[in-house]
Design a protein around this motif. Structure first.
Motif, PDB file in Angstrom:
ATOM      1  N   PRO A  85       0.798  -1.236   0.000  1.00 47.46           N
ATOM      2  CA  PRO A  85       0.000   0.000   0.000  1.00 47.46           C
ATOM      3  C   PRO A  85       0.831   1.287   0.000  1.00 47.46           C
ATOM      4  N   GLY A  86       2.112   1.187   0.316  1.00 53.72           N
ATOM      5  CA  GLY A  86       2.929   2.395   0.385  1.00 53.72           C
ATOM      6  C   GLY A  86       3.691   2.711  -0.888  1.00 53.72           C
ATOM      7  N   ILE A  87       3.427   1.953  -1.960  1.00 51.02           N
ATOM      8  CA  ILE A  87       4.131   2.159  -3.229  1.00 51.02           C
ATOM      9  C   ILE A  87       3.181   2.808  -4.230  1.00 51.02           C
ATOM     10  N   MET A  88       3.652   3.880  -4.873  1.00 47.93           N
ATOM     11  CA  MET A  88       2.839   4.637  -5.818  1.00 47.93           C
ATOM     12  C   MET A  88       2.709   3.900  -7.162  1.00 47.93           C
ATOM     13  N   PRO A  89       1.602   4.086  -7.877  1.00 46.46           N
ATOM     14  CA  PRO A  89       1.456   3.468  -9.197  1.00 46.46           C
ATOM     15  C   PRO A  89       2.599   3.775 -10.154  1.00 46.46           C
ATOM     16  N   ILE A  90       3.112   5.002 -10.148  1.00 52.80           N
ATOM     17  CA  ILE A  90       4.212   5.349 -11.052  1.00 52.80           C
ATOM     18  C   ILE A  90       5.443   4.513 -10.740  1.00 52.80           C
ATOM     19  N   GLN A  91       5.630   4.146  -9.468  1.00 55.66           N
ATOM     20  CA  GLN A  91       6.767   3.313  -9.102  1.00 55.66           C
ATOM     21  C   GLN A  91       6.618   1.903  -9.680  1.00 55.66           C
ATOM     22  N   PHE A  92       5.395   1.361  -9.605  1.00 54.34           N
ATOM     23  CA  PHE A  92       5.158   0.045 -10.204  1.00 54.34           C
ATOM     24  C   PHE A  92       5.448   0.075 -11.710  1.00 54.34           C
ATOM     25  N   ALA A  93       4.999   1.134 -12.366  1.00 52.09           N
ATOM     26  CA  ALA A  93       5.195   1.234 -13.813  1.00 52.09           C
ATOM     27  C   ALA A  93       6.678   1.295 -14.161  1.00 52.09           C
ATOM     28  N   ASP A 117       2.881  11.450 -16.778  1.00 53.77           N
ATOM     29  CA  ASP A 117       1.866  12.489 -16.586  1.00 53.77           C
ATOM     30  C   ASP A 117       0.603  11.924 -15.953  1.00 53.77           C
ATOM     31  N   THR A 118       0.231  10.709 -16.342  1.00 55.52           N
ATOM     32  CA  THR A 118      -1.003  10.104 -15.849  1.00 55.52           C
ATOM     33  C   THR A 118      -0.876   9.584 -14.422  1.00 55.52           C
ATOM     34  N   LEU A 119       0.258   8.990 -14.095  1.00 52.88           N
ATOM     35  CA  LEU A 119       0.400   8.298 -12.819  1.00 52.88           C
ATOM     36  C   LEU A 119       1.068   9.122 -11.719  1.00 52.88           C
ATOM     37  N   MET A 120       1.664  10.233 -12.071  1.00 51.32           N
ATOM     38  CA  MET A 120       2.306  11.058 -11.050  1.00 51.32           C
ATOM     39  C   MET A 120       1.240  11.585 -10.104  1.00 51.32           C
ATOM     40  N   LEU A 142      13.307   9.455  -7.128  1.00 54.68           N
ATOM     41  CA  LEU A 142      13.277   8.103  -7.704  1.00 54.68           C
ATOM     42  C   LEU A 142      13.010   8.157  -9.204  1.00 54.68           C
ATOM     43  N   MET A 143      12.040   8.980  -9.598  1.00 56.39           N
ATOM     44  CA  MET A 143      11.686   9.064 -11.013  1.00 56.39           C
ATOM     45  C   MET A 143      12.833   9.596 -11.852  1.00 56.39           C
ATOM     46  N   SER A 144      13.551  10.566 -11.316  1.00 57.73           N
ATOM     47  CA  SER A 144      14.639  11.173 -12.088  1.00 57.73           C
ATOM     48  C   SER A 144      15.876  10.287 -12.130  1.00 57.73           C
ATOM     49  N   SER A 145      15.915   9.260 -11.276  1.00 56.04           N
ATOM     50  CA  SER A 145      17.091   8.377 -11.243  1.00 56.04           C
ATOM     51  C   SER A 145      17.030   7.311 -12.333  1.00 56.04           C
ATOM     52  N   GLY A 186      17.172  -6.537 -11.065  1.00 55.14           N
ATOM     53  CA  GLY A 186      16.273  -6.679  -9.931  1.00 55.14           C
ATOM     54  C   GLY A 186      16.612  -5.732  -8.805  1.00 55.14           C
ATOM     55  N   LEU A 187      17.893  -5.460  -8.598  1.00 61.14           N
ATOM     56  CA  LEU A 187      18.304  -4.526  -7.546  1.00 61.14           C
ATOM     57  C   LEU A 187      17.748  -3.132  -7.820  1.00 61.14           C
ATOM     58  N   VAL A 188      17.861  -2.676  -9.066  1.00 55.00           N
ATOM     59  CA  VAL A 188      17.331  -1.355  -9.426  1.00 55.00           C
ATOM     60  C   VAL A 188      15.809  -1.345  -9.299  1.00 55.00           C
ATOM     61  N   SER A 189      15.164  -2.419  -9.752  1.00 52.37           N
ATOM     62  CA  SER A 189      13.701  -2.495  -9.652  1.00 52.37           C
ATOM     63  C   SER A 189      13.242  -2.413  -8.202  1.00 52.37           C
ATOM     64  N   ARG A 190      13.965  -3.065  -7.315  1.00 49.98           N
ATOM     65  CA  ARG A 190      13.591  -3.027  -5.896  1.00 49.98           C
ATOM     66  C   ARG A 190      13.775  -1.625  -5.326  1.00 49.98           C
ATOM     67  N   CYS A 191      14.829  -0.937  -5.731  1.00 48.90           N
ATOM     68  CA  CYS A 191      15.036   0.437  -5.262  1.00 48.90           C
ATOM     69  C   CYS A 191      13.912   1.349  -5.748  1.00 48.90           C
ATOM     70  N   LEU A 192      13.462   1.147  -6.987  1.00 50.89           N
ATOM     71  CA  LEU A 192      12.363   1.950  -7.523  1.00 50.89           C
ATOM     72  C   LEU A 192      11.062   1.714  -6.768  1.00 50.89           C
ATOM     73  N   LEU A 193      10.969   0.594  -6.051  1.00 50.36           N
ATOM     74  CA  LEU A 193       9.767   0.263  -5.305  1.00 50.36           C
ATOM     75  C   LEU A 193       9.887   0.613  -3.818  1.00 50.36           C
TER      76      LEU A 193
END
Length: 228
Positions: free
Chosen positions: A95-103, A153-156, A171-174, A213-220
């Protein structure tokens, strides 16, 4: 090394499978969020293929696109998914992860890992070398850039608290889709050179999956305080 068998034979088949996947999941599911964004990309690729003239070799693009999509679809039902997909599959309902992070996490896993693997698969299936796919591979960048901008634009999430939004903006800019595809191409070329050497090929693909996978986990990283 064997080429992975595709679950669909045309881009329309993949579009249909992605639509079914999205419709069968709750909208807050992280897999559904990524799959919906991926569906937009795949529909755009399908439309460019139908128009003609956008890709140099539409048949090769179709083969690559199907093999590419199959890696994501196969990972969803795998008893032990590749390391690049485990963060999204494990945290898909957090529940603490934003939709843009999942994308973005899904895009990272699919582009950084699945795409170079799919290039090798496609070259094996088509009897060509990566350089022969290079022009169309990079044409896809134009499509991805447009769709990624729409997704952001849609998920932010809307927030007036700049300090609260700062971690998400960081996170998004990384992560950059252009850099991800450049890295994917470099990985594809490197893997192609190792394709006839099973031991180093396996080591390289395992390392690629782990690093992705390491980067994906950081994005989440959960960002609960952004929720309203």
């Amino acid at each position: 090394m064997t080429t992975q068998a595709p679950s669909g034979t045309t881009v329309d088949d993949i579009v249909a499978q992605l639509r079914q996947l999205v419709s069968g999941l709750p909208p807050q599911d992280g897999v559904a969020v990524f799959a919906d964004a991926y569906l937009t990309v795949t529909e755009a690729i399908r439309d460019h293929l139908a128009e003609g003239g956008f890709f140099r070799a539409p048949g090769e693009v179709t083969r690559l696109d199907v093999l590419f999509a199959d890696r994501f679809l196969t990972a969803l039902d795998a008893p032990r998914p590749p390391a690049c997909w485990r963060p999204l599959l494990e945290l898909r309902l957090h529940p603490g992860i934003m939709p843009i992070q999942f994308a973005l996490s899904g895009m990272n896993a699919h582009i950084e890992h699945d795409l170079p693997m799919a290039v090798v698969d496609a070259c094996e299936a088509l009897g060509c070398v990566p350089d022969e796919l290079s022009v169309d591979f990079h044409r896809v960048n134009d499509v991805l850039a447009q769709v990624e901008e729409q997704v952001r634009d849609t998920l932010m999430p809307a927030t007036e608290d700049i300090r609260a939004a700062e971690p998400l903006v960081h996170l998004m800019s990384s992560w950059s889709i252009d850099r991800a595809r450049d890295a994917a191409w470099a990985s594809a070329v490197g893997l192609w050179e190792l394709r006839d050497r099973p031991t180093p090929y396996a080591a390289a693909t395992d390392a690629l999956a782990d690093a992705t996978g390491l980067v994906s986990r950081c994005l989440l990283t959960p960002l609960d305080r952004l929720r309203g």
